[in-house]
Structure formats: C-alpha cells, structure tokens
Write a protein that holds these residues in place. Structure first.
Motif, short mmCIF file in Angstrom:
data_model
loop_
_atom_site.label_atom_id
_atom_site.label_comp_id
_atom_site.label_asym_id
_atom_site.label_seq_id
_atom_site.Cartn_x
_atom_site.Cartn_y
_atom_site.Cartn_z
N VAL A 128 -6.55 11.29 2.13
CA VAL A 128 -7.70 10.12 1.97
C VAL A 128 -7.73 9.67 0.63
O VAL A 128 -7.64 8.40 0.17
CB VAL A 128 -9.03 10.51 2.31
N ALA A 129 -7.65 10.62 -0.61
CA ALA A 129 -7.68 10.26 -1.81
C ALA A 129 -6.45 9.25 -2.36
O ALA A 129 -6.45 8.39 -3.09
CB ALA A 129 -7.82 11.39 -2.74
N GLU A 130 -5.34 9.97 -1.83
CA GLU A 130 -4.01 9.35 -2.11
C GLU A 130 -4.24 7.72 -1.73
O GLU A 130 -3.88 6.83 -2.37
CB GLU A 130 -2.79 9.89 -1.62
N GLN A 131 -4.47 7.40 -0.51
CA GLN A 131 -4.48 6.20 0.34
C GLN A 131 -5.59 5.17 -0.62
O GLN A 131 -5.53 4.27 -0.54
CB GLN A 131 -4.73 6.17 1.58
N ARG A 132 -6.93 5.95 -0.73
CA ARG A 132 -7.84 5.26 -1.42
C ARG A 132 -7.05 4.40 -2.98
O ARG A 132 -7.41 3.29 -3.15
CB ARG A 132 -9.07 6.18 -1.73
N GLU A 133 -6.46 5.39 -3.73
CA GLU A 133 -6.20 5.12 -4.88
C GLU A 133 -5.11 3.81 -4.68
O GLU A 133 -5.00 2.84 -5.30
CB GLU A 133 -5.44 6.10 -5.86
N ARG A 134 -4.10 4.10 -3.53
CA ARG A 134 -3.33 2.98 -3.25
C ARG A 134 -3.75 1.66 -3.06
O ARG A 134 -3.56 0.66 -3.36
CB ARG A 134 -2.27 3.53 -1.94
N VAL A 135 -4.95 1.64 -2.07
CA VAL A 135 -5.61 0.55 -1.50
C VAL A 135 -6.36 -0.25 -2.88
O VAL A 135 -6.41 -1.18 -3.00
CB VAL A 135 -6.56 0.75 -0.47
N LEU A 136 -7.05 0.78 -3.69
CA LEU A 136 -7.82 0.24 -4.72
C LEU A 136 -6.90 -0.62 -5.85
O LEU A 136 -7.19 -1.48 -6.45
CB LEU A 136 -8.54 1.26 -5.46
N GLY A 137 -5.70 0.13 -5.96
CA GLY A 137 -4.68 -0.47 -6.87
C GLY A 137 -4.13 -1.79 -6.36
O GLY A 137 -4.05 -2.83 -7.10
N MET A 138 -4.19 -2.12 -5.05
CA MET A 138 -3.73 -3.04 -4.30
C MET A 138 -4.73 -4.31 -4.62
O MET A 138 -4.53 -5.42 -4.93
CB MET A 138 -3.55 -3.12 -2.65
N ILE A 139 -6.03 -3.90 -4.42
CA ILE A 139 -7.17 -4.79 -4.63
C ILE A 139 -7.20 -5.13 -5.98
O ILE A 139 -7.46 -6.48 -6.43
CB ILE A 139 -8.44 -4.10 -4.01
#
Length: 162
Positions: A128-139
């Motif tokens: 969850v943390a890994e994908q949250r960081e990925r999506v926040l970077g994309m945003i």
C-alpha cells in the motif's frame, strides 16, 4: 442480468502513448518483469492540456477498463483532459485467491480473505505504501505539467483502486 454494451464513439480526439504488445521474445505480458512500466496508459487530449484525470483500476483489471469513459468525456463536451491510468503490479494474492491463481494486476496483496463477512481484510501495508508513493509521484508530475495548479488534477478509482 443483461450486460451493458457501450456504443462505439469517436476516440480520435485522444492519442495513446503506449502500444500494448508483448515484449520481444515474450509470449505475453506476464512473462515480462517490467510489465507495469510498459502497461501504464496515457491518453493526451487533441486540444490544449487543461487538466488531468488519474484513474486507478480494480483488482485483476487493467488500464484499458477505463477506455470506455473516453467517449463520454467527449460527448459531455469536456476538452483538454489528459487521462493517466497506471497499471498495478502483478501479484498472486495467495490468501485471497486460495493460492492457485496466475498473477494479475493488484495494488496490494491480501493476507486474509473475509469475502462475505462484515470484516476488513488484512493487506500488505508495504505494498500500500509503495503504490501510494508511486501514485503521489505521478500526481506531482501532472501538477508540474499544469503550472503547479493542483486543482486541475483529479484522482479517482474503483474497487481496489479506491
């Protein structure tokens, strides 16, 4: 239950940046260690980029599941929308699927299967943390492309992507 069939509409207003085909020497995407980087979907508007819609798909789904939305954006007169749809990593979810499942797109693994019960599943918090960081970077990258105006980036999703 009747299946809903969506009408085909003009999708020429959007240009896909990714051509989905198996990597050279591979028979399908499941053979590719870099599946998610090759599978993320970006559709740029034909008009000036005015805002970005980031959509997260559900468990065992793919970015292409959101393509049916494109004609409706066009029909509603929405212009200048860039569509960003990342693909979740391939995971087997052994607890959730009983361990006998070909890996498929999943934002995180489940440690329990509480289907049909009034309980929350235990999930892999590291995923969850890994994908949250990925999506926040994309945003953040989309906000930068839009001159720093975060109000012009919208995040949405369905099922596991919520």
């Amino acid at each position: 239950d009747a299946a809903m069939v969506l009408p085909r509409r003009d999708r020429s207003r959007y240009v896909s940046r990714k051509k989905l085909k198996p990597p050279e020497g591979k028979t399908n995407h499941l053979d590719d260690d870099h599946y998610i980087q090759r599978h993320d979907l970006t559709l740029d508007p034909a008009e000036e980029h005015r805002c970005t819609l980031v959509l997260l798909h559900g468990l065992q789904c793919s970015p292409e599941d959101w393509l049916q939305l494109v004609p409706y954006l066009h029909d509603c007169g929405v212009k200048g929308v860039r569509l960003k749809v990342p693909c979740a990593p391939l995971r087997s979810n052994p607890q959730y699927w009983g361990g006998d499942r070909t890996p498929g797109p999943s934002w995180f693994d489940y440690h329990t299967d509480c289907s049909g019960k009034a309980e929350e599943d235990e999930v892999d918090e590291d995923h969850v943390a890994e994908q949250r960081e990925r999506v926040l970077g994309m945003i953040q990258r989309e906000v930068e492309l839009l001159g720093g105006d975060a109000r012009r980036v919208v995040l949405g999703g369905c099922s596991q992507g919520c």
